[in-house]
Scaffold this motif. Structure first.
Motif, PDB file in Angstrom:
ATOM      1  N   THR A   1     -67.432 -55.981 -11.046  1.00 50.10           N
ATOM      2  CA  THR A   1     -66.137 -56.914 -10.730  1.00 50.10           C
ATOM      3  C   THR A   1     -66.326 -57.568  -9.300  1.00 50.10           C
ATOM      4  OG1 THR A   1     -64.757 -55.215  -9.907  1.00 50.10           O
ATOM      5  CG2 THR A   1     -64.512 -55.677 -12.460  1.00 50.10           C
ATOM      6  N   SER A   2     -65.452 -58.387  -9.091  1.00 53.03           N
ATOM      7  CA  SER A   2     -65.181 -58.999  -7.763  1.00 53.03           C
ATOM      8  C   SER A   2     -63.721 -58.838  -7.202  1.00 53.03           C
ATOM      9  CB  SER A   2     -65.830 -60.305  -7.588  1.00 53.03           C
ATOM     10  OG  SER A   2     -64.936 -61.075  -8.686  1.00 53.03           O
ATOM     11  N   LYS A   3     -63.056 -57.715  -7.389  1.00 55.35           N
ATOM     12  CA  LYS A   3     -61.833 -57.594  -6.948  1.00 55.35           C
ATOM     13  C   LYS A   3     -61.563 -57.491  -5.620  1.00 55.35           C
ATOM     14  CE  LYS A   3     -59.471 -55.491 -10.986  1.00 55.35           C
ATOM     15  NZ  LYS A   3     -58.350 -56.353 -11.167  1.00 55.35           N
ATOM     16  N   LYS A   4     -60.579 -58.102  -5.134  1.00 60.10           N
ATOM     17  CA  LYS A   4     -60.132 -57.794  -3.663  1.00 60.10           C
ATOM     18  C   LYS A   4     -58.791 -57.222  -3.544  1.00 60.10           C
ATOM     19  CE  LYS A   4     -58.631 -62.701  -3.641  1.00 60.10           C
ATOM     20  NZ  LYS A   4     -58.659 -63.895  -2.853  1.00 60.10           N
ATOM     21  N   ILE A   5     -58.533 -56.905  -2.450  1.00 65.58           N
ATOM     22  CA  ILE A   5     -57.167 -56.159  -2.299  1.00 65.58           C
ATOM     23  C   ILE A   5     -55.912 -56.924  -2.776  1.00 65.58           C
ATOM     24  CG2 ILE A   5     -56.453 -56.687   0.022  1.00 65.58           C
ATOM     25  CD1 ILE A   5     -56.767 -53.066  -1.657  1.00 65.58           C
ATOM     26  N   SER A   6     -55.924 -58.276  -2.654  1.00 64.89           N
ATOM     27  CA  SER A   6     -54.753 -58.918  -3.032  1.00 64.89           C
ATOM     28  C   SER A   6     -54.638 -58.985  -4.686  1.00 64.89           C
ATOM     29  CB  SER A   6     -54.744 -60.172  -2.440  1.00 64.89           C
ATOM     30  OG  SER A   6     -55.731 -60.920  -3.172  1.00 64.89           O
ATOM     31  N   ASP A   7     -55.592 -58.626  -5.221  1.00 65.19           N
ATOM     32  CA  ASP A   7     -55.677 -58.569  -6.877  1.00 65.19           C
ATOM     33  C   ASP A   7     -54.920 -57.368  -7.330  1.00 65.19           C
ATOM     34  OD1 ASP A   7     -57.313 -60.789  -6.917  1.00 65.19           O
ATOM     35  OD2 ASP A   7     -59.152 -59.349  -7.219  1.00 65.19           O
ATOM     36  N   PHE A   8     -54.505 -56.683  -6.657  1.00 71.82           N
ATOM     37  CA  PHE A   8     -53.669 -55.325  -6.930  1.00 71.82           C
ATOM     38  C   PHE A   8     -52.139 -55.454  -6.478  1.00 71.82           C
ATOM     39  CE2 PHE A   8     -57.874 -53.675  -6.287  1.00 71.82           C
ATOM     40  CZ  PHE A   8     -57.982 -53.046  -7.563  1.00 71.82           C
ATOM     41  N   ALA A   9     -51.994 -56.689  -5.864  1.00 72.03           N
ATOM     42  CA  ALA A   9     -50.687 -57.192  -5.441  1.00 72.03           C
ATOM     43  C   ALA A   9     -49.881 -57.906  -6.745  1.00 72.03           C
ATOM     44  CB  ALA A   9     -50.529 -57.952  -4.474  1.00 72.03           C
ATOM     45  N   VAL A  10     -48.622 -57.546  -6.804  1.00 70.16           N
ATOM     46  CA  VAL A  10     -47.668 -58.306  -7.638  1.00 70.16           C
ATOM     47  C   VAL A  10     -48.151 -59.862  -7.323  1.00 70.16           C
ATOM     48  CG1 VAL A  10     -45.976 -56.471  -8.314  1.00 70.16           C
ATOM     49  CG2 VAL A  10     -45.733 -58.217  -6.536  1.00 70.16           C
ATOM     50  N   GLU A  11     -47.749 -60.620  -8.400  1.00 68.06           N
ATOM     51  CA  GLU A  11     -48.192 -61.992  -8.501  1.00 68.06           C
ATOM     52  C   GLU A  11     -47.556 -62.917  -7.149  1.00 68.06           C
ATOM     53  OE1 GLU A  11     -50.085 -65.220  -8.940  1.00 68.06           O
ATOM     54  OE2 GLU A  11     -50.193 -63.580 -10.465  1.00 68.06           O
ATOM     55  N   SER A  12     -46.113 -62.285  -7.085  1.00 62.16           N
ATOM     56  CA  SER A  12     -45.437 -62.809  -5.623  1.00 62.16           C
ATOM     57  C   SER A  12     -45.893 -62.626  -4.378  1.00 62.16           C
ATOM     58  CB  SER A  12     -43.902 -62.282  -6.041  1.00 62.16           C
ATOM     59  OG  SER A  12     -43.508 -60.995  -6.007  1.00 62.16           O
ATOM     60  N   SER A  13     -46.853 -61.319  -4.387  1.00 57.16           N
ATOM     61  CA  SER A  13     -47.168 -60.813  -3.098  1.00 57.16           C
ATOM     62  C   SER A  13     -48.409 -61.357  -2.760  1.00 57.16           C
ATOM     63  CB  SER A  13     -47.131 -59.350  -3.060  1.00 57.16           C
ATOM     64  OG  SER A  13     -45.718 -58.920  -3.003  1.00 57.16           O
ATOM     65  N   ARG A  14     -49.366 -61.857  -3.657  1.00 56.56           N
ATOM     66  CA  ARG A  14     -50.624 -62.032  -3.439  1.00 56.56           C
ATOM     67  C   ARG A  14     -50.974 -63.096  -2.354  1.00 56.56           C
ATOM     68  NH1 ARG A  14     -52.376 -61.870  -9.673  1.00 56.56           N
ATOM     69  NH2 ARG A  14     -52.376 -59.857 -10.137  1.00 56.56           N
ATOM     70  N   ALA A  15     -50.196 -64.191  -2.295  1.00 51.67           N
ATOM     71  CA  ALA A  15     -50.488 -65.157  -1.299  1.00 51.67           C
ATOM     72  C   ALA A  15     -50.238 -64.374   0.109  1.00 51.67           C
ATOM     73  CB  ALA A  15     -49.910 -66.406  -1.461  1.00 51.67           C
ATOM     74  N   PHE A  16     -49.301 -63.758   0.160  1.00 47.36           N
ATOM     75  CA  PHE A  16     -49.033 -62.958   1.439  1.00 47.36           C
ATOM     76  C   PHE A  16     -50.045 -62.166   1.996  1.00 47.36           C
ATOM     77  CE2 PHE A  16     -46.925 -59.071   3.592  1.00 47.36           C
ATOM     78  CZ  PHE A  16     -46.871 -59.584   4.547  1.00 47.36           C
ATOM     79  N   VAL A  17     -50.687 -61.153   1.007  1.00 47.49           N
ATOM     80  CA  VAL A  17     -51.672 -60.245   1.081  1.00 47.49           C
ATOM     81  C   VAL A  17     -52.913 -61.059   1.676  1.00 47.49           C
ATOM     82  CG1 VAL A  17     -53.250 -58.546   0.152  1.00 47.49           C
ATOM     83  CG2 VAL A  17     -50.692 -58.402  -0.378  1.00 47.49           C
ATOM     84  N   ASP A  18     -53.343 -62.065   1.022  1.00 47.20           N
ATOM     85  CA  ASP A  18     -54.349 -62.807   1.437  1.00 47.20           C
ATOM     86  C   ASP A  18     -54.293 -63.589   2.571  1.00 47.20           C
ATOM     87  OD1 ASP A  18     -55.999 -62.654  -0.977  1.00 47.20           O
ATOM     88  OD2 ASP A  18     -55.189 -64.383  -1.955  1.00 47.20           O
ATOM     89  N   GLN A  19     -52.958 -63.753   2.974  1.00 48.80           N
ATOM     90  CA  GLN A  19     -52.768 -64.385   4.546  1.00 48.80           C
ATOM     91  C   GLN A  19     -52.992 -63.384   5.473  1.00 48.80           C
ATOM     92  OE1 GLN A  19     -48.594 -65.463   5.351  1.00 48.80           O
ATOM     93  NE2 GLN A  19     -49.160 -66.928   6.710  1.00 48.80           N
ATOM     94  N   MET A  20     -52.368 -62.187   5.212  1.00 51.85           N
ATOM     95  CA  MET A  20     -52.536 -60.967   6.107  1.00 51.85           C
ATOM     96  C   MET A  20     -54.022 -60.700   6.399  1.00 51.85           C
ATOM     97  SD  MET A  20     -49.570 -60.412   7.308  1.00 51.85           S
ATOM     98  CE  MET A  20     -49.201 -62.230   7.201  1.00 51.85           C
ATOM     99  N   ILE A  21     -54.708 -60.627   5.157  1.00 52.37           N
ATOM    100  CA  ILE A  21     -56.398 -60.388   5.386  1.00 52.37           C
ATOM    101  C   ILE A  21     -56.923 -61.434   6.178  1.00 52.37           C
ATOM    102  CG2 ILE A  21     -58.564 -59.804   4.052  1.00 52.37           C
ATOM    103  CD1 ILE A  21     -56.527 -57.543   3.938  1.00 52.37           C
ATOM    104  N   ALA A  22     -56.693 -62.575   6.108  1.00 53.95           N
ATOM    105  CA  ALA A  22     -57.315 -63.743   6.652  1.00 53.95           C
ATOM    106  C   ALA A  22     -57.060 -63.719   8.270  1.00 53.95           C
ATOM    107  CB  ALA A  22     -56.793 -64.989   6.028  1.00 53.95           C
ATOM    108  N   ARG A  23     -55.683 -63.302   8.655  1.00 49.10           N
ATOM    109  CA  ARG A  23     -55.482 -63.026  10.016  1.00 49.10           C
ATOM    110  C   ARG A  23     -56.248 -62.033  10.602  1.00 49.10           C
ATOM    111  NH1 ARG A  23     -49.300 -62.262  11.316  1.00 49.10           N
ATOM    112  NH2 ARG A  23     -50.126 -62.639  13.317  1.00 49.10           N
ATOM    113  N   VAL A  24     -56.591 -60.965  10.055  1.00 48.33           N
ATOM    114  CA  VAL A  24     -57.541 -59.755  10.479  1.00 48.33           C
ATOM    115  C   VAL A  24     -58.873 -60.441  10.539  1.00 48.33           C
ATOM    116  CG1 VAL A  24     -58.288 -57.563  10.145  1.00 48.33           C
ATOM    117  CG2 VAL A  24     -55.880 -57.950   9.854  1.00 48.33           C
ATOM    118  N   GLU A  25     -59.310 -61.046   9.622  1.00 46.38           N
ATOM    119  CA  GLU A  25     -60.671 -61.533   9.633  1.00 46.38           C
ATOM    120  C   GLU A  25     -60.959 -62.715  10.604  1.00 46.38           C
ATOM    121  OE1 GLU A  25     -62.184 -61.067   5.089  1.00 46.38           O
ATOM    122  OE2 GLU A  25     -60.906 -63.043   5.460  1.00 46.38           O
TER     123      GLU A  25
END
Length: 173
Positions: free
Chosen positions: A97-121
């Motif tokens: 699979t190609s899961k990422k950490i935001s895939d484990f978030a509820v739908e309403s949290s996914r964009a937030f998690v992606d944004q936080m990971i992008a900030r760290v990256e």
């Protein structure tokens, strides 16, 4: 000599092949062979050190009471047993699979998690701690606190994270 060099280049230390010693006119070859012996021993010792270090690292990761992950280019490449326990996502599944950490978030949290990971990256921030709501292996929503950081890894940028289930703490608060 050829067999010796082949074993050295293949990093095959199970066979200790020594070149045949030659007489004085070929003393330079003897010196070269001695140099190869020293280099092969140095490489072998360094590999032993790396194996020991890897064992220590693996024990720490595997015995952690927190979920630990590593993500590269939006794909999980390492999860520990606690991560597997919480999310029912196992290391042997990662290749399929190609899961990422935001895939484990509820739908309403996914964009937030992606944004936080992008900030760290983006190296905008060296470390970032945040909370989000995830879905566990049973399909229940759980509150997660994650501490992340990014670092160069194999020509790419890796994000590592330590996650903790804080659902009970949130209920008490």
């Amino acid at each position: 000599m050829r067999k010796y060099i082949q074993n050295f280049t293949e990093i095959n230390f199970s066979k200790k092949t020594r070149p045949v010693r030659m007489n004085a006119p070929l003393a330079e070859i003897n010196d070269l062979a001695a140099s190869f012996d020293q280099m092969s021993l140095s490489v072998y010792l360094r590999q032993q050190e790396l194996r020991e270090s890897d064992k220590k690292f693996r024990v720490l990761i595997d015995q952690s009471v927190d979920a630990i992950f590593m993500e590269i280019d939006g794909k999980l490449i390492l999860v520990n047993p606690k991560f597997s326990e919480i999310f029912a996502y196992y290391p042997d599944q990662m290749a399929k699979t190609s899961k990422k950490i935001s895939d484990f978030a509820v739908e309403s949290s996914r964009a937030f998690v992606d944004q936080m990971i992008a900030r760290v990256e983006s190296t905008e921030i060296s470390e970032l701690r945040f909370e989000f709501t995830a879905i566990n292996a049973s399909g229940n929503e759980i509150d997660i606190e994650v501490s992340t950081s990014a670092f160069p890894y194999q020509g790419s940028l890796a994000v590592q994270g330590i996650m903790r289930d804080i659902t009970e703490r949130k209920k008490i608060e």
